[in-house]
Write a protein that holds these residues in place. Sequence first.
Motif, short mmCIF file in Angstrom:
data_model
loop_
_atom_site.label_atom_id
_atom_site.label_comp_id
_atom_site.label_asym_id
_atom_site.label_seq_id
_atom_site.Cartn_x
_atom_site.Cartn_y
_atom_site.Cartn_z
N ILE A 98 0.84 -1.21 0.00
CA ILE A 98 0.00 0.00 0.00
C ILE A 98 0.86 1.25 0.00
O ILE A 98 0.62 2.19 -0.77
CB ILE A 98 -0.97 -0.01 1.20
N ILE A 99 1.88 1.28 0.85
CA ILE A 99 2.76 2.45 0.92
C ILE A 99 3.51 2.63 -0.40
O ILE A 99 3.70 3.75 -0.88
CB ILE A 99 3.73 2.34 2.11
N GLY A 100 3.91 1.53 -1.01
CA GLY A 100 4.60 1.60 -2.30
C GLY A 100 3.72 2.17 -3.41
O GLY A 100 4.22 2.79 -4.35
N GLY A 101 2.42 1.98 -3.30
CA GLY A 101 1.50 2.48 -4.31
C GLY A 101 1.02 3.91 -4.08
O GLY A 101 0.33 4.47 -4.93
N ARG A 121 5.51 13.53 -0.25
CA ARG A 121 6.23 13.49 1.02
C ARG A 121 6.72 12.09 1.34
O ARG A 121 7.66 11.90 2.09
CB ARG A 121 5.31 13.96 2.15
N ILE A 122 6.05 11.07 0.76
CA ILE A 122 6.41 9.68 1.04
C ILE A 122 7.39 9.16 0.00
O ILE A 122 8.32 8.43 0.32
CB ILE A 122 5.14 8.81 1.10
N THR A 123 7.17 9.52 -1.27
CA THR A 123 8.07 9.05 -2.33
C THR A 123 9.37 9.83 -2.27
O THR A 123 9.45 10.92 -1.70
CB THR A 123 7.41 9.23 -3.71
N GLY A 124 10.39 9.31 -2.86
CA GLY A 124 11.69 9.97 -2.82
C GLY A 124 12.48 9.48 -1.63
O GLY A 124 12.12 9.73 -0.50
N GLY A 125 13.50 8.75 -1.86
CA GLY A 125 14.25 8.14 -0.78
C GLY A 125 13.82 6.69 -0.60
O GLY A 125 12.81 6.25 -1.13
N LEU A 126 14.58 5.97 0.14
CA LEU A 126 14.32 4.56 0.38
C LEU A 126 13.57 4.41 1.69
O LEU A 126 14.13 4.65 2.76
CB LEU A 126 15.64 3.79 0.42
N LEU A 127 12.30 4.03 1.61
CA LEU A 127 11.46 3.84 2.79
C LEU A 127 11.38 2.35 3.08
O LEU A 127 11.05 1.56 2.20
CB LEU A 127 10.06 4.41 2.55
N THR A 128 11.67 1.97 4.32
CA THR A 128 11.65 0.58 4.72
C THR A 128 10.80 0.41 5.96
O THR A 128 10.95 1.16 6.92
CB THR A 128 13.09 0.09 5.03
N VAL A 129 9.91 -0.56 5.93
CA VAL A 129 9.15 -0.93 7.12
C VAL A 129 9.99 -1.97 7.84
O VAL A 129 10.14 -3.10 7.37
CB VAL A 129 7.75 -1.49 6.76
N THR A 130 10.55 -1.60 8.98
CA THR A 130 11.47 -2.49 9.67
C THR A 130 10.75 -3.46 10.60
O THR A 130 11.16 -4.61 10.72
CB THR A 130 12.51 -1.70 10.47
N PRO A 147 9.09 14.18 8.17
CA PRO A 147 7.95 14.46 7.29
C PRO A 147 7.27 13.21 6.77
O PRO A 147 6.05 13.20 6.55
CB PRO A 147 8.56 15.27 6.15
N VAL A 148 8.03 12.15 6.59
CA VAL A 148 7.44 10.89 6.11
C VAL A 148 6.54 10.29 7.19
O VAL A 148 5.43 9.83 6.91
CB VAL A 148 8.55 9.89 5.70
N VAL A 149 7.00 10.31 8.44
CA VAL A 149 6.19 9.79 9.55
C VAL A 149 4.91 10.61 9.69
O VAL A 149 3.82 10.06 9.88
CB VAL A 149 7.01 9.81 10.87
N LYS A 150 5.03 11.93 9.56
CA LYS A 150 3.86 12.80 9.67
C LYS A 150 2.86 12.51 8.56
O LYS A 150 1.65 12.43 8.80
CB LYS A 150 4.30 14.26 9.63
N ALA A 151 3.34 12.33 7.33
CA ALA A 151 2.46 12.04 6.20
C ALA A 151 1.78 10.68 6.35
O ALA A 151 0.59 10.53 6.05
CB ALA A 151 3.25 12.10 4.90
N SER A 203 -3.16 7.38 7.79
CA SER A 203 -3.37 6.09 8.46
C SER A 203 -4.81 5.59 8.30
O SER A 203 -5.04 4.37 8.29
CB SER A 203 -2.99 6.18 9.94
N GLY A 204 -5.77 6.47 8.18
CA GLY A 204 -7.15 6.04 7.96
C GLY A 204 -7.32 5.35 6.62
O GLY A 204 -8.00 4.31 6.51
N HIS A 205 -6.70 5.91 5.59
CA HIS A 205 -6.74 5.27 4.27
C HIS A 205 -6.04 3.91 4.30
O HIS A 205 -6.54 2.94 3.73
CB HIS A 205 -6.07 6.19 3.25
N ILE A 206 -4.90 3.86 4.96
CA ILE A 206 -4.15 2.61 5.05
C ILE A 206 -4.95 1.56 5.81
O ILE A 206 -5.00 0.39 5.41
CB ILE A 206 -2.77 2.87 5.71
N ARG A 207 -5.63 1.97 6.86
CA ARG A 207 -6.45 1.05 7.65
C ARG A 207 -7.59 0.47 6.81
O ARG A 207 -7.85 -0.73 6.85
CB ARG A 207 -7.01 1.80 8.86
#
Length: 122
Positions: free
Chosen positions: A20-23, A28-37, A63-67, A72-76
């Motif tokens: 979901i995050i990849g799509g 604010r989310i794209t750009g850079g390497l985001l990893t769910v650890t 900024p990525v955490v804030k976005a 989070s409602g959409h992701i849920r």
Amino acid sequence: MPTKNQGRMAQDMKRELIAIIGGMKDPRITGGLLTVTRLDVTPDLDVAKVYISVMGREGGCAPVVKALNKASGHIRTEISRRMHIRKAPRYIFVEDDGAAYAAHISEVLRGLETDTGDPQGE
């Protein structure tokens, strides 16, 4: 819920969350390497704490955490629909500084190796 099923549910949620995050198309989310650890879910599936790491981004992880917390409602909703579960947990996104800490320790160890001379070589 038994811990075996809870662990499997957490792994499935993590996989769907990454997709979901990849799509997402939020700049604010794209750009850079985001990893769910890591993803920690409470036994009653009420809250899920998601640890993320961001590399190669100028503003850092804040900024990525804030976005992600804002979305989070959409992701849920998407998790609930994709996994066919009635009650999806509330997602709380948190910065995971494990990679930065590992890089710091590596630098400290490299500094120790250069500072201490070999007594046998002198």
